[in-house]
Design a protein around this motif. Sequence first.
Motif: not given
Length: 450
Positions: A107-126
Amino acid sequence: MRRPDSLALALRRPGYLVSAWLPRAWLFTLTSALITGPFVILIFSGLLQSQSLYALVALLVVVTLACSTLIARLDRFRVSLLGQDRIADPHGPAGGNRSSWHGAGGGGPDRVRLRLGEAATWREVLYVAACLAVGWACAGAHLLVVAAVTAAVTIPERVVAGDPVWDTNPAGVVLGFGVAVVGLPALGYAVGLLALAQAALARSLLAPRGDELRRQIARLTASRANLVRSFEGDLRRIERDLHDGAQQKLVTLAIALGSAELDLAELDAAELARAGVDVARLRAHLDRAHDLAEAALDDLRSTVRAIHPRVLADHGLTPAVHELTSRMHVPVTLASTVEGRFDAEVELCAYFVVSEALTNVARHSRALGAGVEVARDGDVLTVRVHDDGVGGADPRAGTGLAGLRERAEAAGGNLTVTSPDGGPTTITLLLPARAAAVGPGDLAEPRGVA
C-alpha cells in the motif's frame, strides 16, 4: 521567587543569562542549524552542478517532500526543550505508521496519495521551506557567538603578550573587546528569541487545525468505545466461564459431599467402630468440607454477580439498581422513572456507579440514609446517589471514584462529586441515553442452573 517553567517566561526575567534556559535555547537553535544544513549543502551543490534550473527545483521539491514528515515529527517533539507542550500530530494517533513515505508493507502508493491529499502535509512542506531561512539565522547566530567568545578570550592574551596591534590601534582593540563582551549577552537573548520564533512557526504550521482535531477526537472516541466494548466482552466471557464451569463444579462437589454424609449416616456405626473408623471425626470432616464448598460457591456467585450482574443483563437498569438498594443495611430510597432498555455500555456504567457509590455509603459515610434517583431527560440519562453522611469524598485522592469518572468518560458521560466536609455527598452521573441495539431477550445469555 519561583523559577520560570518556559523559555518565554525566562526571557522576561533578569536571570535568563545564568539560567538553564540559555543552554536549552542554544541547543534548540544549534539542532535547527544542523537539520537544515543538508538542505543548504544540497542547494549549493545543485547550483554548482545542475545544468537546468528546473531539474534543481524538482530535486529540491522531491527531497523536501521526502524529509518533511521526519523533520515535522522531530520538531513537534523539540519544542518541549523550550518548556512548551509537544505539538499534536495532525495525521492522527496512528499517523506515525500511516503517514510514513517509506512504511513497511503493501500500500505504499496509497500512503503517498493519502499524504498528498492532506492539508497538513503541505503545511509541513511549507514549514521545512521556512526553516531554511531560520536555519541560516541560527547558524549565523552561533557563528557570531563563537567569534565573540574567541575575541573576548584572545584579545587580552594578545595585549598581555605585547602584540603590536595595541601600539598601532589601541582604540580599535578596546572597541573590539567591548563589542565582544557586550555582544555575548545580546547574542544570548537573540538565540532565545530565534528559538521562540521557530517554535511559534512550528506551532502555527504543524499543529492540527479545527477539522483535523475533530477527526482525531472522533477517532479517539471510537477507539476508546471499542476498547470499552472489548473489555466488557472479555468480562462477560469470564463471567460465563465461571458460571458454567467452576460454579457448576462447586455445585457438584457440594452435592457429592452431601451424598457422602447421607451414605455415612446409613452405615452401621458399630461395624465402622470395629473397623477402626472414627465416625464422629469423619462426619466432622465431611461437614467442614461441605461448609467450605458452600462458602466457596457463595463467594464465586458474588464474584460472578460483580463482573456482570444477571439481573442487569436480563431485566435492565431499574430492576438491577433495585436489587442493589435492597441489599443495603443503610435505608436507601429508590426513585426511578426510566423504562425500557439502554445500550449495554450505558447500563453497565450506570449500574457500577450506583454499586460503588452505595458501597462507599456503607463503608465510609456513616450515613443514616441514602437515596438513588434514575431519570431520563431527552437524550440524557441522569443517575444521582446522595447520602447524609460525613462527606469528604474526593476523586483526586485515588479512591474508586476516580475509576468511576474514567468509566463514565469512556461511555461518553460525565460524573461529578459534591462532598463537602460534614456532608452531604451527592454523586451525579450524566450519560447519553442510547437505546439498546437489540431486544431485551437477546441480551440475556444462556445460563446453567445456579
